[in-house]
Structure formats: structure tokens, C-alpha cells
Design a protein around this motif. Sequence first.
Motif, mmCIF file in Angstrom:
data_model
loop_
_atom_site.group_PDB
_atom_site.id
_atom_site.type_symbol
_atom_site.label_atom_id
_atom_site.label_comp_id
_atom_site.label_asym_id
_atom_site.label_seq_id
_atom_site.Cartn_x
_atom_site.Cartn_y
_atom_site.Cartn_z
ATOM 1 N N UNK A 307 0.864 -1.181 0.000
ATOM 2 C CA UNK A 307 0.000 0.000 0.000
ATOM 3 C C UNK A 307 0.902 1.232 0.000
ATOM 4 N N UNK A 308 0.633 2.152 -0.915
ATOM 5 C CA UNK A 308 1.437 3.374 -1.014
ATOM 6 C C UNK A 308 0.528 4.591 -0.973
ATOM 7 N N UNK A 309 1.048 5.669 -0.402
ATOM 8 C CA UNK A 309 0.278 6.913 -0.246
ATOM 9 C C UNK A 309 0.958 8.039 -1.016
ATOM 10 N N UNK A 310 0.156 8.825 -1.721
ATOM 11 C CA UNK A 310 0.680 9.987 -2.426
ATOM 12 C C UNK A 310 1.123 11.040 -1.417
ATOM 13 N N UNK A 311 2.340 11.541 -1.563
ATOM 14 C CA UNK A 311 2.893 12.441 -0.553
ATOM 15 C C UNK A 311 2.341 13.861 -0.657
ATOM 16 N N UNK A 312 1.557 14.154 -1.696
ATOM 17 C CA UNK A 312 1.007 15.498 -1.833
ATOM 18 C C UNK A 312 -0.490 15.568 -1.588
ATOM 19 N N UNK A 313 -1.238 14.517 -1.961
ATOM 20 C CA UNK A 313 -2.690 14.602 -1.784
ATOM 21 C C UNK A 313 -3.275 13.498 -0.910
ATOM 22 N N UNK A 314 -2.441 12.567 -0.434
ATOM 23 C CA UNK A 314 -2.895 11.569 0.525
ATOM 24 C C UNK A 314 -3.625 10.375 -0.053
ATOM 25 N N UNK A 315 -3.881 10.341 -1.357
ATOM 26 C CA UNK A 315 -4.575 9.195 -1.934
ATOM 27 C C UNK A 315 -3.709 7.939 -1.821
ATOM 28 N N UNK A 316 -4.367 6.791 -1.701
ATOM 29 C CA UNK A 316 -3.653 5.535 -1.489
ATOM 30 C C UNK A 316 -3.950 4.545 -2.610
ATOM 31 N N UNK A 317 -2.922 3.781 -2.993
ATOM 32 C CA UNK A 317 -3.044 2.755 -4.024
ATOM 33 C C UNK A 317 -2.527 1.429 -3.483
ATOM 34 N N UNK A 318 -3.144 0.349 -3.951
ATOM 35 C CA UNK A 318 -2.733 -1.004 -3.566
ATOM 36 C C UNK A 318 -2.089 -1.688 -4.767
ATOM 37 N N UNK A 319 -0.865 -2.190 -4.572
ATOM 38 C CA UNK A 319 -0.104 -2.849 -5.628
ATOM 39 C C UNK A 319 0.044 -4.327 -5.273
ATOM 40 N N UNK A 320 -0.613 -5.185 -6.032
ATOM 41 C CA UNK A 320 -0.507 -6.626 -5.814
ATOM 42 C C UNK A 320 0.350 -7.242 -6.915
#
Length: 360
Positions: A307-320
Motif C-alpha cells: 500500500x502506497x500513499x501519495x505524498x502530496x494529496x494523501x490518496x492511497x493505491x494497492x499494488x498486488x
Amino acid sequence: MKDKVTIAGALIFAILTSAFVSYARAQTVLIEAEGFENHGGWVVDQQFMDQMGSPFLLAHGLGRPVEDAATTMTLPTVGKYRVWVRTRDWVAPWKAPGAPGKFQLLVNGVPLATVFGTEGAAWHWQDGGTIRVAGSPITLALHDLTGFEGRCDAIVFSADDFTPPNDIEQIKAFRRKLIGLPGEPQDAGNFELVVVGGGMAGTCTAISAARLGLQVALIQNRPVLGGNNSSEVRVHLNGQINLPPYPALGDVVKELDTGLRGNAQPAGNYDDQKKLRVVRAEKNLRLFLNMHAFEVEKVGDRIGAVIARNIENGTELRFAAPLFADCTGDGNLGHLAGADYRMGREGRGQTGESLAPEKS
């Protein structure tokens, strides 16, 4: 009858209280510093996200005050607001005097009376006092006073007596609610290899794997690639490559190299755009800049997703993916996954190396 009236009264009070709490929170506005429209001379620092919960803006001016960061915002109503700024005195852990990271918050061009970054060894909400807002939108600016690493994480405007939380888990929930982030990360797509870390090691790994036919995601928590060899750090490439028994080992490095030597040289010597062009030309490779990997999902003893978070807007993405490469500078991914590790130099008896110290 009296009991029924009491119960009814209590119910009405509870409903009114609930409405008031919701209304009070509606009068609380959170502004993330890294989300400012114009960072000016301040830079986004994500290195301590795992410790303090968020990236922040840093006034890295090497002793010269940096240009103001600025943004506009809309408050729900006019009137009086208490202002809180999440910051710290970064030299306080060593009891050093002077608070070198001082800065001001300007509202519509007028500085608040409080000078921030002057107290507290730990991250906390420094009280900026109250202001009266006559209209909206308003402009905010972070005004650096020293050029010596002033730090601003976030700003809160509250129309009631609300004090923002300092507990790290409470802050996460507070942020998620006020910013309106979804409860679960979005799916980033289907990959066969996820590379975490976009320094030279990670960039070369991702390019090589993509050219071998794998569908690759490259996650980098900065806006540029190259790590130490980027314009942000400015260390030139050097080393022994293309040697037997692996004569092709180093070909990708040469593609990315500018051929210019010397550390701390002008930014152009490190050609951030060249690295980006090479990576973006790979059809099997997707690049995710400004994304910080902060959590892993495990399937048994293997990593199943990051799980990674955008450092400018806080949105999160899941990489499988079935495969992951930890190319972070400090082995962050392995640490998050619970891998064994040790710190320091191994002793000669552990490695059999003649040049190793006798004791670890």
C-alpha cells in the motif's frame, strides 16, 4: 410518566448534542502543508511519514530564508477561528538553543502573532491564537525566517474549542475524515513485479525487468528518479561496470548516465528528465512518482501487496504482484514485512572476510 419524560428529554439532548458535534466538526478545517498550491522555496519531505504520520513542508535554505509557500482556502463561515499549526523545534531533542526552524503563518498577508517551530521536541499542534475572518476565500502563506529547516505539517482552523489530536492513530483518523479520503486504497492495476524505490538500483531493476517482458510497477516517493544521482542530492555516477563474468551488467546504468562527474554540481549535470524519458519509454513499465510505500499485506510469509500513499494529496493505491523488489535506501519494505535484520558491521567470524573487523 416522569420516567418517559426523562427518557424523551435525554433522547432529545443526545440528538442535539450529536448534531452540535457534527456541526462543530464541520467548522473545523484541515489544510495539509504539502497540499499548498505553490510550495515556493519549501520542499516536500516524506522521510518521516512512518514515524509522524504525514509528509511535511521543509524550508531547506542552507541559512537563507526560502520563498513563501502559498495557497488559498475557503472557510465554512465568517467569524472567529482558533489556528493550530503542526510543527516542532527540531533541535529541541538536543536541548540546543535558538530554535533555528522558525517561521510565520500569514493570513491574507498578515502574520499571526505566534512564531512557529519554536517549541516542543516532538511533533505537536502549536497554538497560533485566534483570528477573525471577515470573508472567504482567504490566502495562507508560510514565511520562513531562517532558512534552517523550518517544518510545517498541517494547519487547522477551528471555530469552536476543538484541539486537534496528537496521538498518531487519532491523527490518521482525523485526517482521513476531514480530507474525505476513502476507507480503502484503490487498486493500482495488475503487475508481475513491483519495485519499491526509484533510486538508481530500483530504476535499473524496473527497466531490466520490463525489457524481459514482465509487467512492472515502479514506486518512487520523490518527484524525480535517481535517488543520490538526482538533482535533489547531486552525487555523480561512478563505479566498475561491464566486467566479467557479467559483461552486460551496467548497460542500463550507462543509458541513464550523463557522463558528467563531480558531486554537488548544477542540477542539469544529473539530468532528471533523461531518467524519466527512459523509464516512460518502456511499454511494460508504469511509473508512480510521489508515492510512499507504508504498509504491506502478507500471504503466509510472503508479501502479497504493498500500500502506497501519495505524498502530496494523501490518496492511497494497492499494488498486488507475485514478486517485489525492495530498492529503498533503508530496506523499508523488508522491515514492513517483518524480515530479520541487523545493524552494524559483521565480524570476521560471521563472514570469513579477511578485511572484516574481528568483532561485530
